[in-house]
Design an enzyme around this catalytic site. Structure first.
Site, PDB file in Angstrom:
ATOM      1  N   ALA A  59      43.764  52.483  34.779  1.00  0.00           N
ATOM      2  CA  ALA A  59      42.319  52.534  34.271  1.00  0.00           C
ATOM      3  C   ALA A  59      41.479  52.168  35.433  1.00  0.00           C
ATOM      4  O   ALA A  59      41.717  52.447  36.842  1.00  0.00           O
ATOM      5  CB  ALA A  59      41.939  52.049  33.112  1.00  0.00           C
ATOM      6  N   SER A  60      40.647  51.263  35.285  1.00  0.00           N
ATOM      7  CA  SER A  60      39.411  51.227  36.291  1.00  0.00           C
ATOM      8  C   SER A  60      39.878  49.972  37.341  1.00  0.00           C
ATOM      9  O   SER A  60      39.023  49.587  38.137  1.00  0.00           O
ATOM     10  CB  SER A  60      38.154  50.479  35.563  1.00  0.00           C
ATOM     11  OG  SER A  60      37.419  51.733  34.917  1.00  0.00           O
ATOM     12  N   VAL A  61      41.169  49.637  37.325  1.00  0.00           N
ATOM     13  CA  VAL A  61      41.762  48.927  38.425  1.00  0.00           C
ATOM     14  C   VAL A  61      41.879  49.779  39.525  1.00  0.00           C
ATOM     15  O   VAL A  61      41.905  49.240  40.567  1.00  0.00           O
ATOM     16  CB  VAL A  61      43.011  48.145  37.770  1.00  0.00           C
ATOM     17  CG1 VAL A  61      43.602  47.443  39.205  1.00  0.00           C
ATOM     18  CG2 VAL A  61      42.623  47.300  36.928  1.00  0.00           C
ATOM     19  N   TYR A 164      27.487  51.122  34.068  1.00  0.00           N
ATOM     20  CA  TYR A 164      28.843  51.403  34.273  1.00  0.00           C
ATOM     21  C   TYR A 164      28.945  53.040  33.956  1.00  0.00           C
ATOM     22  O   TYR A 164      28.627  53.413  32.975  1.00  0.00           O
ATOM     23  CB  TYR A 164      29.811  50.515  33.557  1.00  0.00           C
ATOM     24  CG  TYR A 164      31.224  50.458  33.901  1.00  0.00           C
ATOM     25  CD1 TYR A 164      31.458  50.198  35.239  1.00  0.00           C
ATOM     26  CD2 TYR A 164      32.317  50.429  33.015  1.00  0.00           C
ATOM     27  CE1 TYR A 164      32.723  50.101  35.781  1.00  0.00           C
ATOM     28  CE2 TYR A 164      33.452  50.456  33.386  1.00  0.00           C
ATOM     29  CZ  TYR A 164      33.809  50.320  34.878  1.00  0.00           C
ATOM     30  OH  TYR A 164      35.068  50.406  35.120  1.00  0.00           O
TER      31      TYR A 164
END
Length: 372
Positions: A59-61, A164
């Site tokens: 995901a957002s990693v 975000y």
């Protein structure tokens, strides 16, 4: 209590309380590994234990890898923070809040100040045909998906607020356009190859090592459906698609599309700790881990750099991270942090959402790491 005992306790409690199914935690200090452990199950139903090289959906990693690629290309003079996005993506030109032409620049994409959000098209586009945010399975290209925002006004004038958003997906598309290949081609050229990162990508490099994703439920997490809709903050509903990481035709979403190992995330964070390690200029790293949004806030006590959130006042944020720490997470169940003061980089990867990202688990790990 020693570091290992503290972290072991946090991991064991989360597994015993059925909050987490599987996890890999790694901690390095001043370039040396001081803790690593794989715990629980990568596939509970099959009895497959989590290993240190288990592959997790990021995901957002994914975002700091894309940010590092953009900064490396800026260092090499291929683009600049002031460049207009439309100069590279003529197909992406959403109007401003007043309906007139808006100017989004690369800095806006890196800092989530572009006027975008994680509810793209809400209230404007048909609910049955939404703009995808990068977690869903799809055959669409980046252009086919995100060009639909050209009829959707931005949430605010770029640079005037922080929210975000899908900005990193657009940034990935810019890098792809400049480099002339795919988003992953650009990341591989400027980040993966120099750092020896081999287990991370937009398609799983080894399907047998990929962890089964779970969603928190009572009395214990259950394996995600295909798809799996999970309510998130700010009226966002995440539509997880576990199958997406095996689909070579899905657009390469720089905001959340990759999967990889905890060790690969450590390699990226160590590059940052070492001041660029040949990937970035030292002054670029120094700037990237500082506040880049001025008087704006992520939330009270927290700013944003180029890689992630910057904790300026941990007490105000009620955070276990020290002041000056840089951190972020991924909604599939992951968190990372870097503390410049102690030279600590740490990763807590799990296969359990939302606990592994937004629950108590990662913050218990940070308390153990920083002995708070």
């Amino acid at each position: 209590m020693e570091l290992a005992q503290r972290i072991d306790g946090a991991i064991d409690r989360a597994i015993d309380e059925a909050r987490i199914v599987g996890s890999v935690v790694m901690v390095w200090r001043e370039g040396q590994p001081v803790y690593q452990r794989a715990a629980g199950f990568a596939d509970r139903e099959a009895g497959r234990a989590t290993q240190l090289d288990t592959i997790f959906r990021f995901a957002s990693v994914t975002k700091p890898f894309v940010a590092a690629t953009a900064l490396a290309m800026i260092d090499q003079g291929l683009l600049s923070l002031k460049d207009r996005v439309s100069d590279y993506l003529p197909w992406f030109h959403p109007p401003g809040p007043d309906g007139r032409t808006a100017e989004i620049v690369i800095r806006n994409l890196l800092t989530h100040t572009a006027g975008l959000n994680y509810r793209p098209g809400a209230g404007v586009l048909p609910p049955h045909d939404p703009v995808l945010i990068g977690l869903e399975n799809t055959e669409l290209t980046l252009e086919e998906n995100f060009s639909r925002l050209n009829t959707v006004p931005l949430s605010y004038v770029p640079g005037t607020a922080w929210e975000y958003s899908i900005a990193t997906d657009i940034l990935g598309a810019v890098l792809s356009a400049i480099d002339g290949g795919s988003v992953e081609d650009a990341i591989r050229r400027y980040v993966f190859s120099p750092l020896g990162i081999a287990d991370t990508g937009f398609v799983a490099v080894d399907g047998e090592r990929v962890a089964v994703p779970y969603v928190n439920a009572s009395p214990a997490p259950r394996a995600m459906d295909e798809p799996e809709r999970v309510p998130g903050p700010y009226d966002v509903v995440y539509c997880f698609s576990p199958a997406r990481i095996f689909n070579r035709h899905a657009f390469q979403g720089g905001g959340g599309g990759m999967a990889g190992t905890a060790g690969d995330v450590i390699r990226l964070l160590e590059m940052i700790r070492k001041g660029g390690d040949g990937v970035l200029k030292p002054e670029t790293v120094a700037s990237a881990i500082q506040n880049q949004i001025g008087a704006l806030n992520v939330r009270p006590g927290v700013k944003f750099g180029f890689f992630g959130a910057v904790t300026e006042d941990a007490a105000l944020d009620n955070s276990p991270l020290p002041d000056g720490a840089v951190s972020w997470g991924g909604v599939y169940g992951n968190r990372w942090c870097y503390d410049p003061a102690t030279g600590t980089v740490a990763v807590a990867m799990t296969n359990t959402a939302p606990e592994g990202c937004d629950g108590a688990y990662p913050f218990d790990i940070w308390r153990a790491v920083f002995d708070l």
